[in-house]
Design a protein around this motif. Structure first.
Motif, PDB file in Angstrom:
ATOM      1  N   ALA A  51       0.825  -1.213   0.000  1.00 50.33           N
ATOM      2  CA  ALA A  51       0.000   0.000   0.000  1.00 50.33           C
ATOM      3  C   ALA A  51       0.858   1.262   0.000  1.00 50.33           C
ATOM      4  O   ALA A  51       0.533   2.254  -0.645  1.00 50.33           O
ATOM      5  CB  ALA A  51      -0.929  -0.005   1.220  1.00 50.33           C
ATOM      6  N   LYS A  52       1.955   1.222   0.729  1.00 50.72           N
ATOM      7  CA  LYS A  52       2.839   2.401   0.814  1.00 50.72           C
ATOM      8  C   LYS A  52       3.874   2.422  -0.309  1.00 50.72           C
ATOM      9  O   LYS A  52       4.598   3.402  -0.456  1.00 50.72           O
ATOM     10  CB  LYS A  52       3.608   2.394   2.151  1.00 50.72           C
ATOM     11  CG  LYS A  52       2.835   2.919   3.345  1.00 50.72           C
ATOM     12  CD  LYS A  52       3.715   2.915   4.591  1.00 50.72           C
ATOM     13  CE  LYS A  52       4.917   3.835   4.556  1.00 50.72           C
ATOM     14  NZ  LYS A  52       4.699   5.201   4.998  1.00 50.72           N
ATOM     15  N   GLN A  53       3.993   1.317  -1.048  1.00 52.25           N
ATOM     16  CA  GLN A  53       5.088   1.118  -2.004  1.00 52.25           C
ATOM     17  C   GLN A  53       6.429   1.316  -1.298  1.00 52.25           C
ATOM     18  O   GLN A  53       7.332   1.992  -1.779  1.00 52.25           O
ATOM     19  CB  GLN A  53       4.939   2.066  -3.197  1.00 52.25           C
ATOM     20  CG  GLN A  53       3.669   1.745  -3.968  1.00 52.25           C
ATOM     21  CD  GLN A  53       3.386   2.742  -5.061  1.00 52.25           C
ATOM     22  OE1 GLN A  53       3.323   3.951  -4.836  1.00 52.25           O
ATOM     23  NE2 GLN A  53       3.211   2.232  -6.266  1.00 52.25           N
ATOM     24  N   PRO A 138       3.377   2.163  10.323  1.00 52.16           N
ATOM     25  CA  PRO A 138       4.200   3.248   9.786  1.00 52.16           C
ATOM     26  C   PRO A 138       3.308   4.455   9.531  1.00 52.16           C
ATOM     27  O   PRO A 138       2.076   4.348   9.621  1.00 52.16           O
ATOM     28  CB  PRO A 138       4.706   2.674   8.461  1.00 52.16           C
ATOM     29  CG  PRO A 138       3.600   1.771   8.005  1.00 52.16           C
ATOM     30  CD  PRO A 138       2.976   1.215   9.271  1.00 52.16           C
ATOM     31  N   SER A 139       3.906   5.589   9.226  1.00 58.30           N
ATOM     32  CA  SER A 139       3.091   6.738   8.855  1.00 58.30           C
ATOM     33  C   SER A 139       2.274   6.380   7.606  1.00 58.30           C
ATOM     34  O   SER A 139       2.747   5.646   6.735  1.00 58.30           O
ATOM     35  CB  SER A 139       3.982   7.951   8.601  1.00 58.30           C
ATOM     36  OG  SER A 139       5.038   7.601   7.723  1.00 58.30           O
ATOM     37  N   ALA A 140       1.049   6.918   7.525  1.00 56.07           N
ATOM     38  CA  ALA A 140       0.085   6.469   6.501  1.00 56.07           C
ATOM     39  C   ALA A 140       0.202   7.275   5.206  1.00 56.07           C
ATOM     40  O   ALA A 140      -0.780   7.801   4.686  1.00 56.07           O
ATOM     41  CB  ALA A 140      -1.342   6.550   7.062  1.00 56.07           C
ATOM     42  N   ASN A 141       1.440   7.353   4.690  1.00 56.59           N
ATOM     43  CA  ASN A 141       1.682   8.083   3.450  1.00 56.59           C
ATOM     44  C   ASN A 141       2.373   7.158   2.450  1.00 56.59           C
ATOM     45  O   ASN A 141       3.030   6.201   2.851  1.00 56.59           O
ATOM     46  CB  ASN A 141       2.609   9.283   3.719  1.00 56.59           C
ATOM     47  CG  ASN A 141       3.854   8.866   4.507  1.00 56.59           C
ATOM     48  OD1 ASN A 141       3.769   8.628   5.704  1.00 56.59           O
ATOM     49  ND2 ASN A 141       4.973   8.719   3.831  1.00 56.59           N
ATOM     50  N   PRO A 142       2.273   7.460   1.135  1.00 55.47           N
ATOM     51  CA  PRO A 142       3.085   6.708   0.185  1.00 55.47           C
ATOM     52  C   PRO A 142       4.565   6.904   0.527  1.00 55.47           C
ATOM     53  O   PRO A 142       4.950   7.961   1.030  1.00 55.47           O
ATOM     54  CB  PRO A 142       2.756   7.358  -1.165  1.00 55.47           C
ATOM     55  CG  PRO A 142       1.451   8.065  -0.959  1.00 55.47           C
ATOM     56  CD  PRO A 142       1.423   8.474   0.478  1.00 55.47           C
ATOM     57  N   ILE A 146       5.101  13.140   2.305  1.00 59.61           N
ATOM     58  CA  ILE A 146       4.861  13.822   3.571  1.00 59.61           C
ATOM     59  C   ILE A 146       3.917  12.985   4.434  1.00 59.61           C
ATOM     60  O   ILE A 146       2.896  12.484   3.947  1.00 59.61           O
ATOM     61  CB  ILE A 146       4.184  15.191   3.332  1.00 59.61           C
ATOM     62  CG1 ILE A 146       4.892  15.963   2.209  1.00 59.61           C
ATOM     63  CG2 ILE A 146       4.137  16.008   4.607  1.00 59.61           C
ATOM     64  CD1 ILE A 146       4.067  17.107   1.655  1.00 59.61           C
ATOM     65  N   SER A 147       4.213  12.883   5.710  1.00 60.67           N
ATOM     66  CA  SER A 147       3.331  12.140   6.614  1.00 60.67           C
ATOM     67  C   SER A 147       2.009  12.897   6.782  1.00 60.67           C
ATOM     68  O   SER A 147       1.978  14.116   6.746  1.00 60.67           O
ATOM     69  CB  SER A 147       3.986  11.985   7.980  1.00 60.67           C
ATOM     70  OG  SER A 147       5.192  11.279   7.882  1.00 60.67           O
ATOM     71  N   PRO A 148       0.903  12.143   6.997  1.00 53.58           N
ATOM     72  CA  PRO A 148      -0.402  12.779   7.164  1.00 53.58           C
ATOM     73  C   PRO A 148      -0.664  13.177   8.625  1.00 53.58           C
ATOM     74  O   PRO A 148      -0.356  12.417   9.540  1.00 53.58           O
ATOM     75  CB  PRO A 148      -1.376  11.681   6.744  1.00 53.58           C
ATOM     76  CG  PRO A 148      -0.652  10.407   7.025  1.00 53.58           C
ATOM     77  CD  PRO A 148       0.825  10.677   6.969  1.00 53.58           C
ATOM     78  N   HIS A 224      16.296  11.296   1.480  1.00 50.24           N
ATOM     79  CA  HIS A 224      15.141  11.977   0.898  1.00 50.24           C
ATOM     80  C   HIS A 224      13.860  11.325   1.395  1.00 50.24           C
ATOM     81  O   HIS A 224      13.634  10.147   1.189  1.00 50.24           O
ATOM     82  CB  HIS A 224      15.202  11.970  -0.626  1.00 50.24           C
ATOM     83  CG  HIS A 224      16.351  12.780  -1.128  1.00 50.24           C
ATOM     84  ND1 HIS A 224      16.417  14.141  -0.980  1.00 50.24           N
ATOM     85  CD2 HIS A 224      17.501  12.401  -1.706  1.00 50.24           C
ATOM     86  CE1 HIS A 224      17.562  14.575  -1.469  1.00 50.24           C
ATOM     87  NE2 HIS A 224      18.249  13.546  -1.916  1.00 50.24           N
ATOM     88  N   HIS A 225      13.053  12.094   2.057  1.00 49.61           N
ATOM     89  CA  HIS A 225      11.905  11.543   2.748  1.00 49.61           C
ATOM     90  C   HIS A 225      10.977  12.724   2.998  1.00 49.61           C
ATOM     91  O   HIS A 225      11.383  13.867   2.802  1.00 49.61           O
ATOM     92  CB  HIS A 225      12.400  10.952   4.072  1.00 49.61           C
ATOM     93  CG  HIS A 225      11.575   9.777   4.528  1.00 49.61           C
ATOM     94  ND1 HIS A 225      10.259   9.614   4.208  1.00 49.61           N
ATOM     95  CD2 HIS A 225      11.899   8.709   5.289  1.00 49.61           C
ATOM     96  CE1 HIS A 225       9.813   8.497   4.757  1.00 49.61           C
ATOM     97  NE2 HIS A 225      10.784   7.920   5.422  1.00 49.61           N
ATOM     98  N   TYR A 226       9.777  12.488   3.419  1.00 52.89           N
ATOM     99  CA  TYR A 226       8.884  13.582   3.820  1.00 52.89           C
ATOM    100  C   TYR A 226       8.787  14.650   2.712  1.00 52.89           C
ATOM    101  O   TYR A 226       8.768  15.840   2.981  1.00 52.89           O
ATOM    102  CB  TYR A 226       9.382  14.246   5.115  1.00 52.89           C
ATOM    103  CG  TYR A 226       9.794  13.282   6.206  1.00 52.89           C
ATOM    104  CD1 TYR A 226       8.850  12.477   6.839  1.00 52.89           C
ATOM    105  CD2 TYR A 226      11.119  13.170   6.609  1.00 52.89           C
ATOM    106  CE1 TYR A 226       9.221  11.591   7.841  1.00 52.89           C
ATOM    107  CE2 TYR A 226      11.496  12.289   7.610  1.00 52.89           C
ATOM    108  CZ  TYR A 226      10.542  11.497   8.217  1.00 52.89           C
ATOM    109  OH  TYR A 226      10.923  10.629   9.196  1.00 52.89           O
TER     110      TYR A 226
HETATM  111 MG    MG Z   1       7.192   7.434   7.785  1.00 53.80          MG
END
Ligand code: MG
Ligand code: TXA
Length: 330
Positions: A51-53, A138-142, A146-148, A224-226
């Motif tokens: 789901a998050k890839q 985990p945070s619910a973002n791809p 950016i985290s939701p 590289h994240h968020y």
């Molecule tokens: Mg995260």
């Protein structure tokens, strides 16, 4: 995807029953929204990665509703654990501990430790309690995005990929939990968060190491994240008033996220002030980035906050979100 409301009778039970059936539910926590799966169901955990890839091998935090359940995950508890748990749980502190044998590599990514956290959001706690066992979340973002910090952020980015989102309002902390690594001889901060290093050092009466032991790079802790989709530039405050009009003139529609002052000649299409209090700034940061990302901009320019310790976690996130840092583009 179903939208559930935490205030509606039966909706938290509904979320727990979906989790029990191996489905994925995004739930509110006090830090960011988490994408929850039943921690005792490997097939459900596997769905998180799809789901998050997110690359397989990136470890997941186990979320508990009762500190006594630590013993399900860890045999040997280092001395600082119970004092930390008493003071900071429930709350935005994740503790990385030597895992018990038998804890799934799916959860730990083959790492020697397991990350445990008891979230402070009452809806998260009730969901875990009704499930009757732990969740991984985990945070619910791809992956990489950016985290939701609200249910609408989750809906926009994850609709069609998960089974439900449980709306518990906006997150009060706004950035991910501090991760304290207690798997080595000396504690280290594996991810900075609202609870700062010197506060934890003072509380425990010991100094932490600056880095984890060599060779212990953690998958998932990436440069590289968020990241917003829109190219984002971080600019030191002393260059902000010079850089912003330049970017606006050269790049086109520009959004500014600032804390001190917005240059009067900047001609930005969007602007959001996050202020000079680190807790308020953190609470609003991801919402500001999501808003900017929706505004069809060519560039986002962020006036970087001060470099002092209370801003460390925010600098960590901005350092990963920005494509170019501290640079005046020409
Ligand atoms: Mg995260
Ligand atoms: O505030 C939070 O911690 C949020 C909410 C939803 O609880 N969760 C969160 O999870 O930020 P996630 O997966 O987006 O980030 C967790 C990070 C991973 O990237 C990884 O670096 C580290 O925690 N981690 C988790 N388990 C670990 C383990 N067993 N060993 C080392 N690092 C681990």
């Amino acid at each position: 995807m179903i939208e559930l409301e935490a205030v509606k009778p039966g909706d938290i039970e509904h979320a727990a029953s979906l989790l029990r059936a191996g489905r994925l539910v995004a739930i509110p926590t006090e830090t960011v929204y988490g994408l929850a799966a039943n921690a005792s169901n490997p097939a459900a955990i596997e769905k998180i990665f799809a789901a998050k890839q997110r690359p397989i091998g990136h470890p997941l935090i186990v979320h508990l509703s009762d500190p006594e359940r630590i013993h399900q995950w860890v045999d040997r508890l280092p001395d600082p654990v119970w004092p930390l748990v008493k003071k900071y749980w429930p709350g935005p502190l994740t503790i990385l501990l030597p895992k018990k044998s038998g804890v799934s590599d799916f959860i730990t990514g083959g790492q020697p430790g397991v990350a445990l956290r008891m979230p402070a959001h009452p809806v998260a706690l009730e969901t875990i309690r009704l499930l009757g066992g732990e969740i991984v979340a985990p945070s619910a973002n791809p992956y990489g995005r950016i985290s939701p910090t609200s249910a609408s952020h989750v809906l926009r980015e994850m609709a069609g990929r998960i089974d439900a989102v449980l709306d518990g309002g906006d997150c009060a902390v706004g950035i991910e939990s501090t991760i304290l690594d207690l798997t080595g001889d000396v504690p280290t901060i594996a991810r900075p968060g609202q609870i700062g290093r010197s506060e934890l050092e003072d509380f425990l009466g010991m100094s932490f190491a600056d880095h984890a032991p060599a060779g212990r790079a953690i998958p998932g802790n990436v440069k590289h994240h968020y990241q917003p989709v829109t190219p984002t530039i971080g600019v030191a405050p002393e260059h902000f008033s010079e850089a912003l009009p330049e970017v606006t003139a050269n790049a086109g529609r520009t959004g500014a996220i600032w804390w001190r002052s917005l240059p009067p000649d900047s001609a930005v299409a969007e602007s959001i002030r996050l202020g000079d209090n680190p807790d308020d700034y953190a609470r609003m940061l991801y919402t500001a980035m999501h808003t900017m990302d929706q505004a069809e901009l060519a560039r986002i320019v962020i006036e970087l906050p001060p470099k002092s310790e209370p801003w460390l976690a925010i600098h960590d996130r901005l350092g990963r979100a920005c494509n170019v840092l501290d640079t005046v583009t020409r």
